[in-house]
Design an enzyme around this catalytic site. Structure first.
Site, PDB file in Angstrom:
ATOM      1  N   LEU A  33     -16.148 -10.748 -10.669  1.00 28.85           N
ATOM      2  CA  LEU A  33     -15.106  -9.892 -11.248  1.00 28.85           C
ATOM      3  C   LEU A  33     -15.649  -8.951 -12.318  1.00 28.85           C
ATOM      4  CD1 LEU A  33     -12.243 -12.552 -11.587  1.00 28.85           C
ATOM      5  CD2 LEU A  33     -12.775 -11.048  -9.650  1.00 28.85           C
ATOM      6  N   HIS A  37     -11.203  -5.383 -11.471  1.00 24.42           N
ATOM      7  CA  HIS A  37     -10.351  -6.538 -11.187  1.00 24.42           C
ATOM      8  C   HIS A  37      -9.473  -6.863 -12.410  1.00 24.42           C
ATOM      9  CE1 HIS A  37     -14.018  -7.377  -8.591  1.00 24.42           C
ATOM     10  NE2 HIS A  37     -13.061  -7.399  -7.692  1.00 24.42           N
ATOM     11  N   ASP A 150     -10.342   0.958  -2.972  1.00 24.65           N
ATOM     12  CA  ASP A 150     -10.342   0.715  -1.528  1.00 24.65           C
ATOM     13  C   ASP A 150      -9.078   1.360  -0.955  1.00 24.65           C
ATOM     14  OD1 ASP A 150     -12.674  -1.385  -1.146  1.00 24.65           O
ATOM     15  OD2 ASP A 150     -11.605  -1.907  -2.975  1.00 24.65           O
TER      16      ASP A 150
HETATM   17  P1  AMP Z   1     -12.983  -6.861  -4.089  1.00 20.93           P
HETATM   18  O1  AMP Z   1     -13.274  -8.073  -4.925  1.00 20.93           O
HETATM   19  O2  AMP Z   1     -14.060  -5.844  -4.101  1.00 20.93           O
HETATM   20  O3  AMP Z   1     -12.473  -7.217  -2.715  1.00 20.93           O
HETATM   21  O4  AMP Z   1     -11.757  -6.152  -4.819  1.00 20.93           O
HETATM   22  C1  AMP Z   1     -10.565  -6.842  -5.087  1.00 20.93           C
HETATM   23  C2  AMP Z   1      -9.524  -5.846  -5.524  1.00 20.93           C
HETATM   24  O5  AMP Z   1      -9.972  -5.177  -6.689  1.00 20.93           O
HETATM   25  C3  AMP Z   1      -9.255  -4.779  -4.464  1.00 20.93           C
HETATM   26  O6  AMP Z   1      -7.861  -4.495  -4.413  1.00 20.93           O
HETATM   27  C4  AMP Z   1     -10.038  -3.618  -4.982  1.00 20.93           C
HETATM   28  O7  AMP Z   1      -9.535  -2.362  -4.571  1.00 20.93           O
HETATM   29  C5  AMP Z   1      -9.893  -3.788  -6.471  1.00 20.93           C
HETATM   30  N1  AMP Z   1     -10.971  -3.086  -7.164  1.00 20.93           N
HETATM   31  C6  AMP Z   1     -12.301  -3.223  -6.964  1.00 20.93           C
HETATM   32  N2  AMP Z   1     -12.989  -2.359  -7.742  1.00 20.93           N
HETATM   33  C7  AMP Z   1     -12.065  -1.644  -8.423  1.00 20.93           C
HETATM   34  C8  AMP Z   1     -12.130  -0.572  -9.365  1.00 20.93           C
HETATM   35  N3  AMP Z   1     -13.293  -0.055  -9.777  1.00 20.93           N
HETATM   36  N4  AMP Z   1     -10.975  -0.090  -9.853  1.00 20.93           N
HETATM   37  C9  AMP Z   1      -9.782  -0.570  -9.436  1.00 20.93           C
HETATM   38  N5  AMP Z   1      -9.653  -1.571  -8.552  1.00 20.93           N
HETATM   39  C10 AMP Z   1     -10.776  -2.106  -8.049  1.00 20.93           C
END
Ligand code: AMP
Length: 283
Positions: A33, A37, A150
């Site tokens: 995280l 996150h 995403d």
């Molecule tokens: P992940 O752990 O990469 O699957 O991401 C989990 C959630 O966090 C997803 O909804 C991502 O779009 C969001 N997320 C990841 N990186 C960012 C970021 N830099 N800014 C905003 N949301 C993010």
């Protein structure tokens, strides 16, 4: 804060809380995280009585030659960050807990999955849709938060929730960036110091297109050429896709408007990074 690994135990716990009338906010993640996150968790804290997150590196959304095995993991650090954001439950299931022998159901998705990441990662969004549907069934959230980092994933989940009448409100959150503009990502940890500098070309491309658009430029080929030159200035960068599309349908556009999405996936060495912006919205 409670850490739960078992699928049935998580579902029972959440069902009991719902029976007590609690509103559950949920943030699905793959862990490792960071501030991106954290922004989702803090917003979730405001929107629910109970804040739950999942940490699951979902094998179903990785292709055979992708980074499933080496995807960064740090459960202790993640729990500390989650607790600091006010989380009540961390759900960290195992792969066999989520996909026991005999598992066979898929979710068939539509045109939103065809372009962009869907074109370069076949099957990826099916893996995402199945795991999100399962997590919604286990956690029973009233509201779930996703990042616009995403962008296509968020659009597909909104569509699935709408089409299948899933009783959960989907909230999309802004992209959190490093002070120099690089979008926060667990995969940034793969980058060497030099690659970290090179990775700024994604943000430079986004800024360049936004500036030209703000000056009145609407021609898709001109805007894309300007973005491409920012990426191509970095020898270590390879463009996987760089496209302007409608921000809702993800279909191609003739001219850029406020609703147009600029989306790009670029490899810096072996590390694949994505970023995006909607031209009429704040960065
Ligand atoms: P992940 O752990 O990469 O699957 O991401 C989990 C959630 O966090 C997803 O909804 C991502 O779009 C969001 N997320 C990841 N990186 C960012 C970021 N830099 N800014 C905003 N949301 C993010």
């Amino acid at each position: 804060m409670k850490l739960i690994h078992d699928v049935a135990a998580m579902q029972q716990t959440m069902l009991q809380l719902k029976r007590e009338g609690r509103r559950i906010a949920f943030v699905p993640t793959m862990g490792f995280l960071h501030e991106g996150h954290a922004s989702l968790l803090r917003e979730g804290r405001k929107r629910g009585d109970i804040l739950a997150l999942s940490i699951f590196v979902n094998p179903a959304q990785f292709g055979p030659h992708e980074d499933l095995e080496r995807y960064p993991r740090n459960l202790d650090g993640d729990c500390a960050l989650a607790e600091g954001c006010g989380a009540d439950f961390v759900f960290a299931p195992t792969a066999t807990g989520m996909y026991p022998p005999g598992f066979q159901t898929t979710v068939a998705l539509g045109p939103l999955t065809k372009p962009l990441c869907g074109a370069s990662r076949p099957g990826h969004f099916n893996g995402v849709a199945v795991v999100v549907a399962k997590l919604f069934g286990i956690v029973q959230p009233d509201v779930a938060l996703f990042g616009r980092k995403d962008y296509q994933q968020l659009a597909i989940i909104r569509q699935m929730v709408h089409d299948l009448n899933l009783p959960v409100e989907i909230v999309g959150m802004p992209i959190v960036r490093e002070p120099d503009g690089l979008a926060r990502s667990s995969r940034n940890s793969y980058l060497t110091a030099e690659q970290r500098r090179q990775a700024l070309c994604l943000y430079r491309a986004i800024k360049q297109v936004r500036e030209l658009f703000a000056q009145g430029e609407q021609r898709v080929d001109w805007l894309l050429a300007a973005a491409r030159s920012q990426i191509e200035a970095v020898a270590a960068a390879t463009i996987e896709y760089l496209e302007l599309r409608d921000g809702v349908t993800l279909q191609p556009v003739d001219r850029a408007t406020n609703e147009t999405l600029l989306a790009l996936a670029v490899k810096i060495g072996a590390t694949r990074l994505i970023d995006n912006t909607v031209l009429g919205e704040a960065l």
